[in-house]
Design a protein around this motif. Sequence first.
Motif, PDB file in Angstrom:
ATOM      1  N   HIS A 140      15.888 103.240  27.485  1.00 16.72           N
ATOM      2  CA  HIS A 140      15.680 102.244  28.524  1.00 16.72           C
ATOM      3  C   HIS A 140      16.510 102.619  29.734  1.00 16.72           C
ATOM      4  CE1 HIS A 140      13.553  99.459  25.831  1.00 16.72           C
ATOM      5  NE2 HIS A 140      14.387  99.910  24.905  1.00 16.72           N
ATOM      6  N   ASP A 141      15.861 102.965  30.822  1.00 14.60           N
ATOM      7  CA  ASP A 141      16.520 103.270  32.099  1.00 14.60           C
ATOM      8  C   ASP A 141      17.582 104.360  32.005  1.00 14.60           C
ATOM      9  OD1 ASP A 141      14.989 101.336  33.426  1.00 14.60           O
ATOM     10  OD2 ASP A 141      16.415  99.765  32.885  1.00 14.60           O
ATOM     11  N   LYS A 142      17.463 105.256  31.065  1.00 13.61           N
ATOM     12  CA  LYS A 142      18.373 106.392  30.888  1.00 13.61           C
ATOM     13  C   LYS A 142      19.823 105.974  30.653  1.00 13.61           C
ATOM     14  CE  LYS A 142      15.442 109.395  33.639  1.00 13.61           C
ATOM     15  NZ  LYS A 142      15.325 110.242  34.801  1.00 13.61           N
ATOM     16  N   LEU A 143      20.070 104.682  30.479  1.00 15.97           N
ATOM     17  CA  LEU A 143      21.422 104.196  30.215  1.00 15.97           C
ATOM     18  C   LEU A 143      21.557 103.611  28.815  1.00 15.97           C
ATOM     19  CD1 LEU A 143      22.288 102.329  33.541  1.00 15.97           C
ATOM     20  CD2 LEU A 143      23.190 104.505  32.745  1.00 15.97           C
ATOM     21  N   LEU A 144      20.469 103.070  28.301  1.00 17.67           N
ATOM     22  CA  LEU A 144      20.506 102.353  27.033  1.00 17.67           C
ATOM     23  C   LEU A 144      19.662 103.060  25.990  1.00 17.67           C
ATOM     24  CD1 LEU A 144      21.019  99.806  25.250  1.00 17.67           C
ATOM     25  CD2 LEU A 144      18.968  98.846  26.277  1.00 17.67           C
ATOM     26  N   ALA A 145      20.259 103.303  24.847  1.00 16.73           N
ATOM     27  CA  ALA A 145      19.534 103.830  23.694  1.00 16.73           C
ATOM     28  C   ALA A 145      19.391 102.690  22.694  1.00 16.73           C
ATOM     29  CB  ALA A 145      20.292 104.990  23.065  1.00 16.73           C
ATOM     30  N   ARG A 146      18.157 102.307  22.399  1.00 15.83           N
ATOM     31  CA  ARG A 146      17.897 101.253  21.412  1.00 15.83           C
ATOM     32  C   ARG A 146      17.498 101.931  20.112  1.00 15.83           C
ATOM     33  NH1 ARG A 146      12.999  98.011  20.425  1.00 15.83           N
ATOM     34  NH2 ARG A 146      12.165  98.990  22.289  1.00 15.83           N
ATOM     35  N   VAL A 147      18.312 101.763  19.104  1.00 12.02           N
ATOM     36  CA  VAL A 147      18.095 102.418  17.820  1.00 12.02           C
ATOM     37  C   VAL A 147      17.288 101.491  16.922  1.00 12.02           C
ATOM     38  CG1 VAL A 147      19.226 103.420  15.804  1.00 12.02           C
ATOM     39  CG2 VAL A 147      20.272 103.665  18.070  1.00 12.02           C
ATOM     40  N   GLU A 148      16.175 101.992  16.438  1.00 11.23           N
ATOM     41  CA  GLU A 148      15.335 101.256  15.497  1.00 11.23           C
ATOM     42  C   GLU A 148      15.397 101.985  14.157  1.00 11.23           C
ATOM     43  OE1 GLU A 148      11.412 101.165  17.126  1.00 11.23           O
ATOM     44  OE2 GLU A 148      11.904  99.632  18.593  1.00 11.23           O
ATOM     45  N   LEU A 149      15.931 101.320  13.166  1.00  7.08           N
ATOM     46  CA  LEU A 149      16.017 101.893  11.830  1.00  7.08           C
ATOM     47  C   LEU A 149      14.946 101.266  10.946  1.00  7.08           C
ATOM     48  CD1 LEU A 149      19.883 101.722  11.338  1.00  7.08           C
ATOM     49  CD2 LEU A 149      18.527 103.693  12.044  1.00  7.08           C
ATOM     50  N   ALA A 150      14.565 101.978   9.906  1.00  5.77           N
ATOM     51  CA  ALA A 150      13.653 101.410   8.918  1.00  5.77           C
ATOM     52  C   ALA A 150      14.307 100.159   8.342  1.00  5.77           C
ATOM     53  CB  ALA A 150      13.368 102.427   7.824  1.00  5.77           C
ATOM     54  N   PRO A 151      13.531  99.128   8.042  1.00  4.10           N
ATOM     55  CA  PRO A 151      14.114  97.882   7.525  1.00  4.10           C
ATOM     56  C   PRO A 151      15.068  98.086   6.346  1.00  4.10           C
ATOM     57  CG  PRO A 151      11.821  97.526   8.053  1.00  4.10           C
ATOM     58  CD  PRO A 151      12.082  99.011   8.218  1.00  4.10           C
ATOM     59  N   ASP A 152      14.765  99.027   5.473  1.00  2.90           N
ATOM     60  CA  ASP A 152      15.639  99.246   4.321  1.00  2.90           C
ATOM     61  C   ASP A 152      16.905 100.020   4.680  1.00  2.90           C
ATOM     62  OD1 ASP A 152      14.053 101.528   4.765  1.00  2.90           O
ATOM     63  OD2 ASP A 152      14.172 102.147   2.672  1.00  2.90           O
ATOM     64  N   GLU A 153      17.046 100.476   5.925  1.00  3.59           N
ATOM     65  CA  GLU A 153      18.239 101.194   6.381  1.00  3.59           C
ATOM     66  C   GLU A 153      19.108 100.355   7.318  1.00  3.59           C
ATOM     67  OE1 GLU A 153      19.486 104.255   5.651  1.00  3.59           O
ATOM     68  OE2 GLU A 153      17.935 104.485   4.131  1.00  3.59           O
ATOM     69  N   LEU A 154      18.661  99.140   7.670  1.00  8.22           N
ATOM     70  CA  LEU A 154      19.425  98.312   8.609  1.00  8.22           C
ATOM     71  C   LEU A 154      20.842  98.020   8.120  1.00  8.22           C
ATOM     72  CD1 LEU A 154      16.836  95.733   9.971  1.00  8.22           C
ATOM     73  CD2 LEU A 154      18.110  97.438  11.272  1.00  8.22           C
ATOM     74  N   ALA A 155      20.982  97.659   6.865  1.00  3.51           N
ATOM     75  CA  ALA A 155      22.314  97.341   6.340  1.00  3.51           C
ATOM     76  C   ALA A 155      23.247  98.540   6.483  1.00  3.51           C
ATOM     77  CB  ALA A 155      22.211  96.900   4.883  1.00  3.51           C
TER      78      ALA A 155
END
Length: 65
Positions: free
Chosen positions: A4-19
């Motif tokens: 996002h705008d070269k400043l923010l990295a939004r990390v999306e993990l698989a649901p079973d890896e969130l913890a």
Amino acid sequence: MRLHDKLLARVELAPDELARGLEPKMATAIAQALKAAGFAYVALDLEGYRQGSLNEALSKTAGTS
């Protein structure tokens, strides 16, 4: 990971890896690696990875649902 705008990295993990991603040691490692890559901010998406999630934000800014 979504960028996002070269400043923010939004990390999306698989649901079973969130913890695991929330464990302090892992969260620190993720943040350090992405900040070393040049990002100012690192966020973990609490809804986890889902295909098309970037389109959700795009349709909101375009005024569609």
